[in-house]
Scaffold this motif. Structure first.
Motif, PDB file in Angstrom:
ATOM      1  N   ARG A  23      50.046  55.354  39.928  1.00 29.25           N
ATOM      2  CA  ARG A  23      49.689  54.938  38.541  1.00 29.25           C
ATOM      3  C   ARG A  23      48.308  55.980  38.347  1.00 29.25           C
ATOM      4  O   ARG A  23      47.433  55.887  39.407  1.00 29.25           O
ATOM      5  CB  ARG A  23      49.464  53.886  38.486  1.00 29.25           C
ATOM      6  N   LEU A  24      48.218  56.647  37.293  1.00 25.29           N
ATOM      7  CA  LEU A  24      47.109  57.605  37.211  1.00 25.29           C
ATOM      8  C   LEU A  24      46.068  56.790  36.046  1.00 25.29           C
ATOM      9  O   LEU A  24      46.512  56.233  35.010  1.00 25.29           O
ATOM     10  CB  LEU A  24      47.261  58.805  36.369  1.00 25.29           C
ATOM     11  N   ALA A  25      44.612  56.605  36.521  1.00 23.14           N
ATOM     12  CA  ALA A  25      43.846  55.974  35.591  1.00 23.14           C
ATOM     13  C   ALA A  25      42.905  57.188  35.028  1.00 23.14           C
ATOM     14  O   ALA A  25      42.316  58.066  35.760  1.00 23.14           O
ATOM     15  CB  ALA A  25      42.888  55.095  36.544  1.00 23.14           C
ATOM     16  N   MET A  82      40.873  55.503  45.909  1.00 21.05           N
ATOM     17  CA  MET A  82      41.996  56.048  45.286  1.00 21.05           C
ATOM     18  C   MET A  82      42.680  57.187  46.359  1.00 21.05           C
ATOM     19  O   MET A  82      41.974  57.567  47.273  1.00 21.05           O
ATOM     20  CB  MET A  82      41.454  57.367  44.066  1.00 21.05           C
ATOM     21  N   ARG A  83      43.680  57.456  46.155  1.00 18.00           N
ATOM     22  CA  ARG A  83      44.596  58.440  46.917  1.00 18.00           C
ATOM     23  C   ARG A  83      43.952  59.758  46.696  1.00 18.00           C
ATOM     24  O   ARG A  83      43.676  60.548  47.792  1.00 18.00           O
ATOM     25  CB  ARG A  83      46.123  58.374  46.801  1.00 18.00           C
ATOM     26  N   VAL A  84      44.047  60.142  45.478  1.00 18.39           N
ATOM     27  CA  VAL A  84      43.381  61.558  45.171  1.00 18.39           C
ATOM     28  C   VAL A  84      42.559  61.424  43.705  1.00 18.39           C
ATOM     29  O   VAL A  84      43.249  60.670  43.029  1.00 18.39           O
ATOM     30  CB  VAL A  84      44.560  62.490  45.066  1.00 18.39           C
ATOM     31  N   ASP A 103      44.477  48.810  41.199  1.00 22.82           N
ATOM     32  CA  ASP A 103      45.845  49.184  40.591  1.00 22.82           C
ATOM     33  C   ASP A 103      46.505  50.485  40.266  1.00 22.82           C
ATOM     34  O   ASP A 103      47.316  50.918  39.662  1.00 22.82           O
ATOM     35  CB  ASP A 103      45.990  48.388  39.282  1.00 22.82           C
ATOM     36  N   ALA A 104      45.912  51.534  40.883  1.00 22.91           N
ATOM     37  CA  ALA A 104      45.963  52.967  40.571  1.00 22.91           C
ATOM     38  C   ALA A 104      45.660  53.740  41.816  1.00 22.91           C
ATOM     39  O   ALA A 104      44.871  53.473  42.736  1.00 22.91           O
ATOM     40  CB  ALA A 104      45.171  53.402  39.457  1.00 22.91           C
ATOM     41  N   SER A 105      46.588  54.788  41.934  1.00 22.94           N
ATOM     42  CA  SER A 105      46.477  55.605  43.055  1.00 22.94           C
ATOM     43  C   SER A 105      45.703  56.879  42.852  1.00 22.94           C
ATOM     44  O   SER A 105      45.147  57.706  43.647  1.00 22.94           O
ATOM     45  CB  SER A 105      47.780  56.191  43.747  1.00 22.94           C
TER      46      SER A 105
END
Length: 313
Positions: A3-5, A62-64, A42-44
């Motif tokens: 998911r992108l924030a 965050m992942r990235v 709730d976002a990666s």
């Protein structure tokens, strides 16, 4: 969770980002970073430009993090930047094409004296100035041969300019003559008619465009800056224009943006200014690039524009 924030450009821009992702990547879940119901857990992925102070610390899990700009110094130099989270710079085909278009426009404008034509028109002067050389007789030297530098150099060469480029470390390149390191820079500069700066901003490149470097150019050379504003010692640039060492300059980036109303750059007769827009891709193009990067990451591949702290870009 894939998911992108979206934080980029603030809460007012969220709808335009949402609509762009819906058009180019409808399978990518997105949410506004500023949604009161949003939890960073709730976002990666996070898409950013200049987050409010303190916001980047909330991205530590965050992942990235993805930036909407090709330059990321304004992010990595912040105290709240989570240094353990990978950061990816903006890229994509449209960004490279826009940059090549801009530099082509600037180079042709310098070659034909377009700034002087514009000033003559303002004064109602009909002045036929002789053209001293054409593109096939003009060497453009590109400082920096990364994603954008390579695109610019190849476009200029395909159009008929004589092109060479300089970069810090050796690499393979079949189309464009390359120079490397400090020794290569000394060989590269003296033959350049138009110098194009596309270097990244690192401790090694800040203030690299100074009096000493400009003195090594061919007298009367022109300069295009589409790299970073902190590359240029502006007083040295103005002095080179005053002495005739430089004939003209096109600046898309300056040290302090927006440029202060008192800056002498505004009214200089041989400087063309543009407001840091040389390669600002459309929302759709940026969204498509971000979605492509996320797909690469989900497949376990490292994107080519991953920020490298050891290199500073």
């Amino acid at each position: 969770m894939k998911r992108l924030a979206v934080s980029a450009d603030g809460p007012a821009a969220w709808e335009s980002w949402r609509d762009a992702f819906a058009r180019v990547a409808p399978d990518l879940p997105t949410i506004s970073w500023f949604d009161p119901a949003f939890d960073p857990a709730d976002a990666s992925y996070a898409l950013v430009w200049e987050p409010p102070v303190g916001e980047m610390a909330r991205m530590a899990n965050m992942r990235v993090i993805l930036s909407t700009g090709a330059g990321v110094n304004h992010l990595v130099n912040r105290p709240d930047f989570p240094a353990d989270v990978p950061l990816v710079r903006m890229g994509g085909d449209q960004t490279a094409v826009l940059m090549a278009d801009y530099v082509m426009w600037a180079a042709i404008g310098l070659l034909r004296g377009a700034r002087r034509w514009a000033r003559d028109q303002e004064k109602h002067l009909w002045c036929n100035r002789p053209i001293l050389r054409n593109s096939a007789e003009t060497r453009v030297g590109v400082l920096g041969f990364g994603n954008l530098g390579a695109a610019v150099a190849r476009r200029l060469a395909a159009t008929g300019f004589i092109v060479s480029a300089w970069c810090r470390t050796p690499r393979e390149e079949k189309q464009i003559p390359l120079f490397f390191g400090e020794e290569g820079l000394s060989d590269f500069l003296p033959s350049v008619d138009i110098l194009v700066n596309l270097l990244p901003s690192t401790p090694h490149t800040r203030h690299i465009i100074d009096a000493e470097l400009l003195s090594r150019l061919k007298p009367g050379a022109d300069f295009i800056n589409v790299g970073r504003g902190d590359h240029v010692v502006e007083d040295d640039l103005l002095a080179a224009l005053a002495s005739g060492q430089l004939d003209s300059a096109v600046l898309d980036v300056v040290a302090t943006e927006p440029l202060s109303a008192e800056s002498p750059l505004w009214d200089h007769p041989r400087i063309t200014l543009t407001p840091h827009m040389a390669s600002e891709a459309s929302r759709e193009a940026q969204a498509a690039y971000v979605a492509h990067v996320i797909r690469e990451l989900e497949e376990g591949r490292a994107p080519p524009l991953l920020y490298r702290p050891d290199r500073g870009y």
